[in-house]
Write a protein that holds these residues in place. Structure first.
Motif, PDB file in Angstrom:
ATOM      1  N   SER A   1     -19.676 -23.006  11.962  1.00 27.54           N
ATOM      2  CA  SER A   1     -20.055 -21.994  11.168  1.00 27.54           C
ATOM      3  C   SER A   1     -21.495 -22.082  10.923  1.00 27.54           C
ATOM      4  O   SER A   1     -22.154 -21.223  10.572  1.00 27.54           O
ATOM      5  CB  SER A   1     -19.369 -22.265   9.909  1.00 27.54           C
ATOM      6  OG  SER A   1     -19.492 -23.503   9.275  1.00 27.54           O
ATOM      7  N   ARG A   2     -22.080 -23.450  10.851  1.00 23.86           N
ATOM      8  CA  ARG A   2     -23.454 -23.519  10.609  1.00 23.86           C
ATOM      9  C   ARG A   2     -24.565 -23.333  11.784  1.00 23.86           C
ATOM     10  O   ARG A   2     -25.601 -23.622  11.583  1.00 23.86           O
ATOM     11  CB  ARG A   2     -23.712 -24.745   9.544  1.00 23.86           C
ATOM     12  CG  ARG A   2     -22.955 -24.761   8.415  1.00 23.86           C
ATOM     13  CD  ARG A   2     -23.194 -26.273   7.769  1.00 23.86           C
ATOM     14  NE  ARG A   2     -22.522 -26.132   6.593  1.00 23.86           N
ATOM     15  CZ  ARG A   2     -22.600 -26.579   5.555  1.00 23.86           C
ATOM     16  NH1 ARG A   2     -23.854 -27.594   5.380  1.00 23.86           N
ATOM     17  NH2 ARG A   2     -21.968 -26.687   4.325  1.00 23.86           N
ATOM     18  N   LEU A   3     -23.835 -23.280  12.973  1.00 23.92           N
ATOM     19  CA  LEU A   3     -24.803 -23.631  14.145  1.00 23.92           C
ATOM     20  C   LEU A   3     -25.553 -22.034  14.281  1.00 23.92           C
ATOM     21  O   LEU A   3     -24.985 -20.949  14.037  1.00 23.92           O
ATOM     22  CB  LEU A   3     -23.786 -23.361  15.281  1.00 23.92           C
ATOM     23  CG  LEU A   3     -23.282 -25.019  15.343  1.00 23.92           C
ATOM     24  CD1 LEU A   3     -22.483 -25.123  16.696  1.00 23.92           C
ATOM     25  CD2 LEU A   3     -24.490 -26.102  15.233  1.00 23.92           C
ATOM     26  N   PRO A   4     -26.643 -22.048  14.723  1.00 24.59           N
ATOM     27  CA  PRO A   4     -27.270 -20.814  14.927  1.00 24.59           C
ATOM     28  C   PRO A   4     -27.037 -20.246  16.154  1.00 24.59           C
ATOM     29  O   PRO A   4     -26.936 -20.912  17.383  1.00 24.59           O
ATOM     30  CB  PRO A   4     -29.041 -21.045  14.998  1.00 24.59           C
ATOM     31  CG  PRO A   4     -28.793 -22.689  15.602  1.00 24.59           C
ATOM     32  CD  PRO A   4     -27.678 -23.279  14.938  1.00 24.59           C
ATOM     33  N   PHE A   5     -27.129 -18.756  16.225  1.00 25.32           N
ATOM     34  CA  PHE A   5     -26.992 -17.877  17.444  1.00 25.32           C
ATOM     35  C   PHE A   5     -27.814 -16.694  17.355  1.00 25.32           C
ATOM     36  O   PHE A   5     -28.079 -16.271  16.024  1.00 25.32           O
ATOM     37  CB  PHE A   5     -25.481 -17.215  17.353  1.00 25.32           C
ATOM     38  CG  PHE A   5     -24.385 -18.384  17.789  1.00 25.32           C
ATOM     39  CD1 PHE A   5     -24.127 -18.608  18.822  1.00 25.32           C
ATOM     40  CD2 PHE A   5     -23.915 -19.207  16.567  1.00 25.32           C
ATOM     41  CE1 PHE A   5     -23.063 -19.583  19.316  1.00 25.32           C
ATOM     42  CE2 PHE A   5     -23.067 -20.009  17.038  1.00 25.32           C
ATOM     43  CZ  PHE A   5     -22.486 -20.347  18.240  1.00 25.32           C
ATOM     44  N   TRP A   6     -28.075 -16.034  18.352  1.00 26.60           N
ATOM     45  CA  TRP A   6     -29.086 -14.986  18.658  1.00 26.60           C
ATOM     46  C   TRP A   6     -28.182 -13.823  18.973  1.00 26.60           C
ATOM     47  O   TRP A   6     -27.331 -14.063  19.920  1.00 26.60           O
ATOM     48  CB  TRP A   6     -30.271 -15.112  19.583  1.00 26.60           C
ATOM     49  CG  TRP A   6     -31.345 -15.873  18.806  1.00 26.60           C
ATOM     50  CD1 TRP A   6     -31.500 -17.166  19.288  1.00 26.60           C
ATOM     51  CD2 TRP A   6     -32.125 -15.667  18.155  1.00 26.60           C
ATOM     52  NE1 TRP A   6     -32.436 -17.713  18.575  1.00 26.60           N
ATOM     53  CE2 TRP A   6     -33.043 -16.611  17.819  1.00 26.60           C
ATOM     54  CE3 TRP A   6     -32.521 -14.358  17.308  1.00 26.60           C
ATOM     55  CZ2 TRP A   6     -34.305 -16.567  16.995  1.00 26.60           C
ATOM     56  CZ3 TRP A   6     -33.611 -14.520  16.561  1.00 26.60           C
ATOM     57  CH2 TRP A   6     -34.363 -15.589  16.183  1.00 26.60           C
ATOM     58  N   LYS A   7     -27.957 -12.850  18.493  1.00 23.79           N
ATOM     59  CA  LYS A   7     -26.926 -11.678  18.644  1.00 23.79           C
ATOM     60  C   LYS A   7     -27.941 -10.501  18.839  1.00 23.79           C
ATOM     61  O   LYS A   7     -28.819 -10.085  18.350  1.00 23.79           O
ATOM     62  CB  LYS A   7     -26.112 -11.361  17.485  1.00 23.79           C
ATOM     63  CG  LYS A   7     -24.810 -10.511  17.745  1.00 23.79           C
ATOM     64  CD  LYS A   7     -24.062 -10.399  16.450  1.00 23.79           C
ATOM     65  CE  LYS A   7     -22.986  -9.415  16.897  1.00 23.79           C
ATOM     66  NZ  LYS A   7     -22.064  -9.209  15.621  1.00 23.79           N
ATOM     67  N   CYS A   8     -27.463  -9.874  19.823  1.00 26.72           N
ATOM     68  CA  CYS A   8     -27.838  -8.325  20.188  1.00 26.72           C
ATOM     69  C   CYS A   8     -27.043  -7.197  19.416  1.00 26.72           C
ATOM     70  O   CYS A   8     -25.602  -7.157  19.782  1.00 26.72           O
ATOM     71  CB  CYS A   8     -27.665  -8.079  21.721  1.00 26.72           C
ATOM     72  SG  CYS A   8     -28.132  -6.471  22.159  1.00 26.72           S
ATOM     73  N   ASP A   9     -27.378  -6.769  18.517  1.00 27.46           N
ATOM     74  CA  ASP A   9     -26.726  -5.823  17.750  1.00 27.46           C
ATOM     75  C   ASP A   9     -26.175  -4.398  18.564  1.00 27.46           C
ATOM     76  O   ASP A   9     -25.302  -3.906  18.148  1.00 27.46           O
ATOM     77  CB  ASP A   9     -27.314  -5.412  16.450  1.00 27.46           C
ATOM     78  CG  ASP A   9     -27.306  -6.636  15.402  1.00 27.46           C
ATOM     79  OD1 ASP A   9     -26.189  -7.360  15.480  1.00 27.46           O
ATOM     80  OD2 ASP A   9     -28.343  -6.867  14.766  1.00 27.46           O
ATOM     81  N   SER A  10     -26.948  -4.255  19.703  1.00 28.55           N
ATOM     82  CA  SER A  10     -26.587  -3.032  20.329  1.00 28.55           C
ATOM     83  C   SER A  10     -25.309  -3.306  21.147  1.00 28.55           C
ATOM     84  O   SER A  10     -24.284  -2.392  21.165  1.00 28.55           O
ATOM     85  CB  SER A  10     -27.587  -2.521  21.417  1.00 28.55           C
ATOM     86  OG  SER A  10     -28.539  -2.279  20.773  1.00 28.55           O
ATOM     87  N   CYS A  11     -25.140  -4.278  21.854  1.00 26.71           N
ATOM     88  CA  CYS A  11     -23.829  -4.512  22.676  1.00 26.71           C
ATOM     89  C   CYS A  11     -22.949  -5.700  22.201  1.00 26.71           C
ATOM     90  O   CYS A  11     -21.857  -5.950  22.636  1.00 26.71           O
ATOM     91  CB  CYS A  11     -24.288  -5.049  24.040  1.00 26.71           C
ATOM     92  SG  CYS A  11     -25.088  -6.691  24.066  1.00 26.71           S
ATOM     93  N   LYS A  12     -23.368  -6.399  20.875  1.00 23.52           N
ATOM     94  CA  LYS A  12     -22.626  -7.432  20.324  1.00 23.52           C
ATOM     95  C   LYS A  12     -22.553  -8.553  20.987  1.00 23.52           C
ATOM     96  O   LYS A  12     -22.054  -9.596  20.631  1.00 23.52           O
ATOM     97  CB  LYS A  12     -21.261  -6.917  19.631  1.00 23.52           C
ATOM     98  CG  LYS A  12     -21.189  -5.643  19.029  1.00 23.52           C
ATOM     99  CD  LYS A  12     -21.893  -5.524  17.943  1.00 23.52           C
ATOM    100  CE  LYS A  12     -21.995  -4.414  17.149  1.00 23.52           C
ATOM    101  NZ  LYS A  12     -23.225  -3.784  16.506  1.00 23.52           N
ATOM    102  N   ASN A  13     -23.093  -8.951  22.322  1.00 19.60           N
ATOM    103  CA  ASN A  13     -23.237 -10.245  22.699  1.00 19.60           C
ATOM    104  C   ASN A  13     -24.104 -11.166  22.191  1.00 19.60           C
ATOM    105  O   ASN A  13     -25.032 -10.614  21.309  1.00 19.60           O
ATOM    106  CB  ASN A  13     -23.468 -10.161  24.321  1.00 19.60           C
ATOM    107  CG  ASN A  13     -22.509  -9.323  25.027  1.00 19.60           C
ATOM    108  OD1 ASN A  13     -21.334  -9.555  25.100  1.00 19.60           O
ATOM    109  ND2 ASN A  13     -22.693  -8.272  25.690  1.00 19.60           N
ATOM    110  N   PHE A  14     -23.950 -12.395  22.333  1.00 21.43           N
ATOM    111  CA  PHE A  14     -24.772 -13.496  21.639  1.00 21.43           C
ATOM    112  C   PHE A  14     -25.134 -14.546  22.660  1.00 21.43           C
ATOM    113  O   PHE A  14     -24.219 -14.894  23.680  1.00 21.43           O
ATOM    114  CB  PHE A  14     -24.074 -14.069  20.287  1.00 21.43           C
ATOM    115  CG  PHE A  14     -22.634 -14.315  20.845  1.00 21.43           C
ATOM    116  CD1 PHE A  14     -22.409 -15.870  21.262  1.00 21.43           C
ATOM    117  CD2 PHE A  14     -21.627 -13.602  20.919  1.00 21.43           C
ATOM    118  CE1 PHE A  14     -21.186 -16.373  21.458  1.00 21.43           C
ATOM    119  CE2 PHE A  14     -20.496 -14.074  21.273  1.00 21.43           C
ATOM    120  CZ  PHE A  14     -20.098 -15.538  21.597  1.00 21.43           C
ATOM    121  N   VAL A  15     -25.857 -15.594  22.422  1.00 19.84           N
ATOM    122  CA  VAL A  15     -26.518 -16.673  22.875  1.00 19.84           C
ATOM    123  C   VAL A  15     -26.584 -17.611  21.915  1.00 19.84           C
ATOM    124  O   VAL A  15     -27.080 -17.442  20.721  1.00 19.84           O
ATOM    125  CB  VAL A  15     -27.562 -16.497  23.725  1.00 19.84           C
ATOM    126  CG1 VAL A  15     -28.806 -16.313  23.116  1.00 19.84           C
ATOM    127  CG2 VAL A  15     -27.801 -17.823  24.549  1.00 19.84           C
TER     128      VAL A  15
END
Length: 126
Positions: A30-44
């Protein structure tokens, strides 16, 4: 932050979020950071254990590319964990086979590229 999104096929303005959004059922993330693409909803995910968080682990993969990366690591990791080769040697060998100066699984951008890497690591595993 601009990050290459494999599904969108371009650099996107990714949004920084947390594991609370990405994995709502996983309190441990829950506290870990992620980068999300709001167009396709994928993340890294991010290099959260480094001195420069939240640096993305690589490009934003599709679910298929993410799965392919995991399959590669199932073959690649035992090679260096067995101490047959160092981790650095394994990654150098993969980079050499790909004709690149460096290699990291998080930079795989297509299923075709993942298949090529998978064949290379299978050969190294023999």
């Amino acid at each position: 932050m601009k990050i290459c999104c494999c599904a969108c096929g371009e650099d996107v303005s990714a949004r920084l979020t947390t594991g609370r959004e990405i994995y709502p059922h996983r309190r441990d993330l829950s506290r870990l950071p992620f980068w999300k693409c709001d167009s396709c909803k994928n993340f890294v995910g991010c290099h959260h254990k480094t001195s420069k968080p939240p640096t993305p682990l690589g490009c934003i993969p599709t679910p298929e590319i993410k799965n392919a990366r995991q399959q590669i690591h199932r073959v690649l990791d035992p090679i260096w964990k067995s101490k047959r080769m160092s981790r650095k040697q394994v990654y150098r060998a993969v980079a050499d086979q790909l004709g690149k100066s460096t290699y990291h699984t998080a930079e795989i951008r297509s299923v075709e590229e993942a298949r090529t890497v998978y064949r290379i690591v299978q050969e190294l595993a023999q």
